[in-house]
Design a protein around this motif. Structure first.
Motif, PDB file in Angstrom:
ATOM      1  N   THR A   1       0.859  -1.199   0.000  1.00 33.48           N
ATOM      2  CA  THR A   1       0.000   0.000   0.000  1.00 33.48           C
ATOM      3  C   THR A   1       0.892   1.245   0.000  1.00 33.48           C
ATOM      4  O   THR A   1       2.068   1.178   0.385  1.00 33.48           O
ATOM      5  CB  THR A   1      -0.901   0.051   1.263  1.00 33.48           C
ATOM      6  OG1 THR A   1      -0.039   0.144   2.397  1.00 33.48           O
ATOM      7  CG2 THR A   1      -1.790  -1.169   1.368  1.00 33.48           C
ATOM      8  N   ILE A   2       0.310   2.366  -0.408  1.00 37.76           N
ATOM      9  CA  ILE A   2       1.094   3.613  -0.412  1.00 37.76           C
ATOM     10  C   ILE A   2       1.454   3.978   1.034  1.00 37.76           C
ATOM     11  O   ILE A   2       2.522   4.553   1.302  1.00 37.76           O
ATOM     12  CB  ILE A   2       0.347   4.764  -1.149  1.00 37.76           C
ATOM     13  CG1 ILE A   2       1.233   6.000  -1.287  1.00 37.76           C
ATOM     14  CG2 ILE A   2      -0.941   5.123  -0.472  1.00 37.76           C
ATOM     15  CD1 ILE A   2       2.388   5.849  -2.211  1.00 37.76           C
ATOM     16  N   VAL A   3       0.600   3.589   1.961  1.00 35.24           N
ATOM     17  CA  VAL A   3       0.890   3.861   3.383  1.00 35.24           C
ATOM     18  C   VAL A   3       2.152   3.093   3.792  1.00 35.24           C
ATOM     19  O   VAL A   3       3.059   3.633   4.443  1.00 35.24           O
ATOM     20  CB  VAL A   3      -0.328   3.439   4.251  1.00 35.24           C
ATOM     21  CG1 VAL A   3      -0.026   3.650   5.741  1.00 35.24           C
ATOM     22  CG2 VAL A   3      -1.563   4.230   3.841  1.00 35.24           C
ATOM     23  N   GLN A   4       2.244   1.828   3.362  1.00 35.07           N
ATOM     24  CA  GLN A   4       3.451   1.035   3.677  1.00 35.07           C
ATOM     25  C   GLN A   4       4.688   1.641   3.012  1.00 35.07           C
ATOM     26  O   GLN A   4       5.772   1.690   3.594  1.00 35.07           O
ATOM     27  CB  GLN A   4       3.274  -0.403   3.161  1.00 35.07           C
ATOM     28  CG  GLN A   4       2.445  -1.297   4.066  1.00 35.07           C
ATOM     29  CD  GLN A   4       2.219  -2.659   3.416  1.00 35.07           C
ATOM     30  OE1 GLN A   4       1.709  -2.734   2.290  1.00 35.07           O
ATOM     31  NE2 GLN A   4       2.593  -3.716   4.115  1.00 35.07           N
ATOM     32  N   ALA A   5       4.519   2.093   1.749  1.00 34.22           N
ATOM     33  CA  ALA A   5       5.665   2.665   1.026  1.00 34.22           C
ATOM     34  C   ALA A   5       6.175   3.923   1.735  1.00 34.22           C
ATOM     35  O   ALA A   5       7.383   4.131   1.865  1.00 34.22           O
ATOM     36  CB  ALA A   5       5.271   2.972  -0.417  1.00 34.22           C
TER      37      ALA A   5
END
Ligand code: PEP
Ligand code: MG
Length: 580
Positions: free
Chosen positions: A546-550
């Motif tokens: 996810t972009i949150v993880q990135a």
């Protein structure tokens, strides 16, 4: 005790290969040594004789030249050298070394030179010494001829081979047609050198950093090559071969599975997109590549198209080359980088000065701004070819805003003259720059006001930021893209581009690592451009993150103050990707 037959080096280009090795006699500083099998002794002696003839001819040419430019008397020394090479005794001596010791001609000649030099050192008196030096000199010419024989020419042996050389150079990677090149191993070379870039572009496994390897090879002997782990097995036994083949089929299965999903866009589960484009070095790449997998060409390295020719390509020739690329890629974008020669990227027909420090020398845009006609011809061809297509222009090795202005002026002039001559040209052709020189980091906001996009050339940026020559094998261990300073530079560029609302990419080879690609996504980069081989893995990684993880990965990685720390963070990300 059995000899250790697995050697460990530096992984340059991933993939697994097995096959017969072919040692190329590429130009190198060190004299390469290898064993010659009984059946090849006669051919090796023929090679020696051909080199003696070629050295004699070269001496004859030099004799004439010196006679013309200076005097017959001074030219006499070359006549003496030729006579020395005509002495059948010395040639027989070298032949005998090849036959009895079963070593290559270079080493046999080198042994003779060293014997002559030892004799020289033991002599009394200047005139005797200088005569003795003359005895060794012509043999150095023979050695030079031997080490150039085949340099840059195609290997004539039949079948597929793994090419082995003393130093990884672009000539070594192109010493054989791509269809027959199984892999490349070299005693020395840089992981991010241009030759390494070529090996990855070809999708050919490659390992370097294997000192003493050539001495353990014999022409035609079987070796295995693991370009991901950086290992080479010499003369594998049946058990090793079957274990290797099993790993190879597992890898092929994984790649096949990834390739089947690779047509889908690189979109995270929470809807963020990363463009995944390809770097193209040769028109041949376009024929073998499945275009459905990519979002376009993020870097067309035009200098390689120039290198494939015997002279500068004319405007019409360039027009045809570029037209082929834009037509084939349409409607996807093609980012054409203007000529980027210098360093180890040389054009055989263009004499450039011999520089002490070529990485800091006359290269990239500096050449184009000095030889403006070269740039004008290229821009004319590009603008004509790109008309009606999504063509973008990119400038290499920019180090100041003035260079951007100067190039813009030339570009506007070229455009105006094409229109005047009745050519159709697109109104808005985006012009961007490569971020490769650290000075750009410190004027990035101003630069962004005058360019349409950025692409970070990390291969060069890392070398300049860390002061480590990307082509110098002596310092290759210090060349570290996972250095905290490199990550901070990347974050700075990504931030500035996001604030300016302009597209920003990385086209250097470090982006081919899926964990780095995720890091760039988290930093706000809109795309990456990589050799086609890496595209499926990167798309897979984006779809599993996810972009949150990135973004969390970015925060964690930027908090590190050591290479080790960065590696730990990125390795944890790699482990996660392997387990999903
Ligand atoms: C780079 O420097 O990262 C780059 C993409 O350009 P090249 O490798 O051709 O110098
Ligand atoms: Mg570069």
């Amino acid at each position: 005790m059995a000899r250790v037959r697995t050697v460990h080096g530096t992984a340059v280009s991933p993939g697994l290969s097995i096959g017969p090795v072919h040692v190329v006699r590429a130009k190198a500083d060190a004299v390469p040594t290898w064993s010659v099998s009984e059946g090849d002794v006669a051919a090796e002696i023929e090679r020696l004789k051909a080199a003696v003839v070629s050295a004699s001819e070269e001496l004859g040419r030099r004799q004439k030249l010196v006679a013309l430019q200076s005097s017959e008397r001074e030219a006499q020394i070359f006549a003496v050298h030729r006579m020395i090479l005509q002495d059948p005794g010395a040639v027989r001596d070298v032949e005998a070394t090849i036959r009895t010791e079963r070593i290559n001609a270079e080493t046999a000649v080198n042994n003779l030179i060293q014997r002559l030099e030892r004799t020289l050192r033991g002599m009394e008196g200047n005139s005797v010494r200088s005569y003795s030096a003359d005895l060794a000199d012509p043999w150095r010419d023979v050695l030079a001829a031997l080490m150039h024989v085949g340099d840059g020419k195609l290997i004539t042996t039949v079948g597929k081979v793994i090419v082995a050389a003393a130093t990884l150079t672009p000539q070594v990677v192109t010493a054989i047609e791509r269809e027959r090149l199984l892999g490349v191993v070299a005693e020395a070379g840089g992981r991010f050198s241009h030759a390494a870039v070529l090996a990855r572009a070809f999708g050919v496994p490659c390992v370097v950093g294997l000192p003493g390897l050539l001495g353990r090879l014999e022409q035609g002997m079987t070796i295995t090559l693991d370009g991901g782990r950086g290992t080479v097995e010499l003369r594998p036994d049946d058990e090793q071969i079957s274990a290797f083949n099993e790993r190879r089929s597992r890898l092929a299965e994984r790649r096949q599975a990834l390739a089947e999903q690779a047509a889908a866009p690189a979109r995270t589960p929470d809807g963020a997109d990363l463009g995944v484009l390809v770097n193209v070095e040769s028109l041949h790449d376009l024929d073998i590549f499945d275009l459905g997998l990519t979002d376009g060409v993020g870097l067309l390295r035009t200098e390689f198209l120039y290198m494939e020719r015997p002279q500068f390509p004319s405007e019409d020739e360039q027009y045809r080359m570029y037209r082929r690329v834009v037509e084939r890629m349409a409607p996807r974008p093609v980012t054409l980088r203007t000529l980027d020669i210098g360093g180890d990227k040389r054009l055989p027909y263009f004499q450039t000065p011999k520089e002490e420090n070529p990485a800091l020398g006359w290269r990239g845009l500096r050449v184009s701004l000095e030889w403006q006609d070269l740039l004008r011809v290229q821009l004319r061809a590009a603008l004509r070819a790109g008309c009606g297509y999504d063509l973008r222009l990119m400038l290499p090795m920019v180090s100041s805003l003035e260079e951007v202005f100067a190039t813009r002026r030339i570009f506007d002039g070229v455009r105006a003259s094409l229109l005047e001559q009745g050519w159709e040209v697109d109104r808005d052709v985006p012009v961007g720059i490569m971020v490769e020189v650290p000075s750009i980091l410190f004027c990035i906001d101003e630069i962004l006001k005058h360019v349409d996009f950025l692409s970070v050339g990390t291969n060069d940026l890392v070398q300049y930021l860390l002061a480590v020559d990307r082509d110098n094998p002596w310092v290759s261990k210090l060349y570290e893209p996972q250095h905290p300073a490199v990550l901070r530079a990347l974050a700075l560029v990504g931030d500035a581009a996001r604030r300016a609302g302009k597209p920003c990419s990385v086209c250097g080879d470090m982006a081919d690592d899926p964990a780095i690609a995720l890091l760039l996504l988290g930093m706000g980069y809109t795309s990456v451009s990589v050799a086609p081989y890496f595209l499926p893995e990167i798309k897979f990684a984006v779809r599993k993150t996810t972009i949150v993880q990135a973004r969390a990965l970015v925060v964690e990685a930027l908090a590190q103050t050591s290479v080790e720390g960065v590696k730990q963070v990125l390795n944890a990300c790699r482990d996660r990707l392997h387990s999903v």
